[in-house]
Structure formats: structure tokens, C-alpha cells
Design an enzyme around this catalytic site. Structure first.
Site, PDB file in Angstrom:
ATOM      1  CG  PHE A  25      -1.848   1.137   1.345  1.00 53.17           C
ATOM      2  CD1 PHE A  25      -2.890   1.278   0.447  1.00 53.17           C
ATOM      3  CD2 PHE A  25      -1.696   2.072   2.351  1.00 53.17           C
ATOM      4  CE1 PHE A  25      -3.776   2.344   0.547  1.00 53.17           C
ATOM      5  CE2 PHE A  25      -2.580   3.132   2.472  1.00 53.17           C
ATOM      6  CZ  PHE A  25      -3.614   3.276   1.566  1.00 53.17           C
ATOM      7  CB  SER A  93       3.148  -4.566   3.264  1.00 54.39           C
ATOM      8  OG  SER A  93       2.437  -3.806   4.208  1.00 54.39           O
ATOM      9  CG  MET A  94      -2.723  -4.116   0.782  1.00 50.43           C
ATOM     10  SD  MET A  94      -3.273  -2.670  -0.132  1.00 50.43           S
ATOM     11  CE  MET A  94      -2.376  -2.878  -1.691  1.00 50.43           C
ATOM     12  CG  ASP A 193       6.907  -4.176  10.206  1.00 50.04           C
ATOM     13  OD1 ASP A 193       6.567  -2.995  10.004  1.00 50.04           O
ATOM     14  OD2 ASP A 193       6.601  -5.112   9.448  1.00 50.04           O
ATOM     15  CG  HIS A 223       6.798  -2.758   6.575  1.00 43.64           C
ATOM     16  ND1 HIS A 223       6.046  -3.824   7.047  1.00 43.64           N
ATOM     17  CD2 HIS A 223       6.153  -2.308   5.463  1.00 43.64           C
ATOM     18  CE1 HIS A 223       4.996  -3.997   6.277  1.00 43.64           C
ATOM     19  NE2 HIS A 223       5.024  -3.105   5.305  1.00 43.64           N
TER      20      HIS A 223
END
Length: 258
Positions: A25, A93-94, A193, A223
Site C-alpha cells: 500500500f 505487506s498489503m 517493523d 518493514h
């Protein structure tokens, strides 16, 4: 709207084993480009699409929603599936939520998932988003959470809140069906993170139905680990994972066994 040079999608022809890469994202293909190129160099067919609203402006992202992003990922997956015998999905992530949703919807067609800091839960402060996005258009950036000095993810300078709220709605959808995920998982989680809590990875691992789950803790990366100090570990171990679970011998272009 013009797409930034660093945000261009990447595709590479290869053998009969394909890998779809899904970025995160407010990010772009840039965050996964080196991983995708290493994978293509090993002989895999690779697709790294740019998700709608990304790589342009945060304002444009704010007028898209999670079904737009999932639709782009699904289109790329089906295109790979039409040209390959075996398809894996890798995400950051997303992008991991998109990968998990694809595995939920296509349980017999996803050979395995390689996930880096999967996002299906957020920090407690995100609970205000359903109200906050009506009051403010954006908040400070969540991009470039990277331990290595001088490395930039090229994410947006602001986080669009309406789009972020839509992402949270996708998480609800994905979490509800995690038991439908049966394929092998290779999951990398950064010990530090600042974007996604460790509870997010724990939730995924405790709710999928996969018999094969491997978790690796990255001690030196934040992250965006695919651009950080442990990236080589991610590249190397994911290639081993693809080879082990592709049902092929020799190169990724070999015919499936059995």
C-alpha cells in the site's frame, strides 16, 4: 495521470513455472523489482503489476479501493496461470493480503505463497480510520521503513486515508477466509517493523490450513525487507521454496512430475 519511471510494472518470460509479485500500500513495483528480477534470472516467468492508484499520486490512490487493487492482481494471476503449469505468489505487506485472497479464491491453482511482513491487521491507532477518513484526506507517510541508510522505497509522501480505510475492509474479508488457504507458506517477518505489528503474521499463521509453513525472522531489516539488509536471504530462500514446491526437476521450464 503519468506513472513514475520507478513504478513501471515488470514482466519476464520464462518457463512453465510463474511467480506473481504483489507490492504494498502506497508503494509500487519498485519495492519488489530486485526480487522479481532475481526470480526471472533463475528462469521463472514473472509478473509484477502496478496496482491501480499507485506510482502516480496519493490523491489518485484515494479514489481507488481495495477491489481495484485485487482486480489487478487477479488479472495478472489468471494471465500467468494461462501460460504456466504452476504459479506461486509473492507479496510485501498489503500485497500479502492480495496473495492470501487469491489463494482463498483459487485454492487448487496457487502452488505456494512467499510473504514478507504480511498485513492483515494494523496497529491500534488505525481503529480511528473509519471516522478519521471523513475528516482528513491524508496523514504522514508510512513508506521507506528501511534500516539500511540511503535506501528509499519511493512510496507516497502522504498516506491517503480513504484508501487506507478500504484496505482495512479488505483485511476483514481476507481474515474471514484464511482457513481456505491450504498451499505451502514461506513467511518472512522483520523483528522490528514500524508499519505492521507482529500480531498480523501470527494471525495468518494461526488461521491458515496449510500443512507446510516456514517462518523466518529477519533481525536486520525493517518493514520493507525486500530492499533492506536481509533481502538476499529473502531472494535465496524464496527461490529454494519455489523449486521445492513447483513439482519440477531441473530448470523452472521443466515439465511437472507425477
Amino acid at each position: 495521470m503519468q506513472v513514475s519511471d520507478f513504478a513501471q510494472p515488470f514482466h519476464a518470460d520464462g518457463g512453465r513455472v510463474g511467480v506473481l509479485f504483489c507490492h504494498g500500500f502506497t508503494g509500487s513495483p519498485w519495492s519488489l523489482l530486485e526480487w522479481a528480477k532475481v526470480t526471472a534470472g533463475a528462469g521463472y516467468r514473472v509478473s509484477l503489476p502496478r496496482l491501480p492508484g499507485h506510482g502516480t499520486s496519493w490523491q489518485e490512490l484515494n479514489v481507488t479501493e481495495w477491489r481495484d487493487w485485487y482486480g489487478a492482481a487477479e488479472h495478472a494471476f489468471l494471465e500467468l496461470r494461462a501460460n504456466c503449469d504452476t504459479v506461486f505468489i509473492a507479496g510485501l505487506s498489503m500485497g500479502c493480503a492480495l496473495a492470501l485472497r487469491l489463494a482463498e479464491r483459487y485454492p487448487d491453482q496457487v502452488a505456494g505463497l512467499a510473504l514478507v511482513n504480511p498485513a492483515v491487521l494494523g496497529f491500534p491507532k488505525m481503529r480511528a480510520l473509519p471516522v478519521l477518513h471523513h475528516l482528513r484526506a491524508s496523514a504522514k507517510s508510512i513508506g521507506s521503513d528501511i534500516a539500511e541508510p540511503g535506501i528509499q522505497e519511493q512510496a507516497y509522501a502522504r498516506t491517503p486515508l480513504k484508501a487506507a480505510n478500504s484496505m482495512m475492509r479488505m483485511w476483514v474479508d481476507v481474515r474471514a477466509c484464511l482457513d481456505l488457504v491450504h498451499c505451502p507458506l514461506l513467511v518472512f517477518r522483520s523483528a522490528t517493523d514500524h508499519v505492521v505489528p507482529a500480531a498480523s503474521t501470527a494471525f495468518v499463521l494461526s488461521h491458515v490450513s496449510s500443512d507446510v509453513i516456514t517462518e523466518r525472522i529477519l533481525e536486520r531489516s525493517y518493514h520493507v525487507a525486500t530492499m533492506d539488509r536481509d533481502k538476499e536471504q529473502i531472494f535465496t530462500e524464496s527461490l529454494q521454496f519455489f523449486a521445492e514446491h513447483s513439482g519440477t526437476t531441473g530448470s523452472p521450464g521443466a515439465a511437472p512430475q507425477g
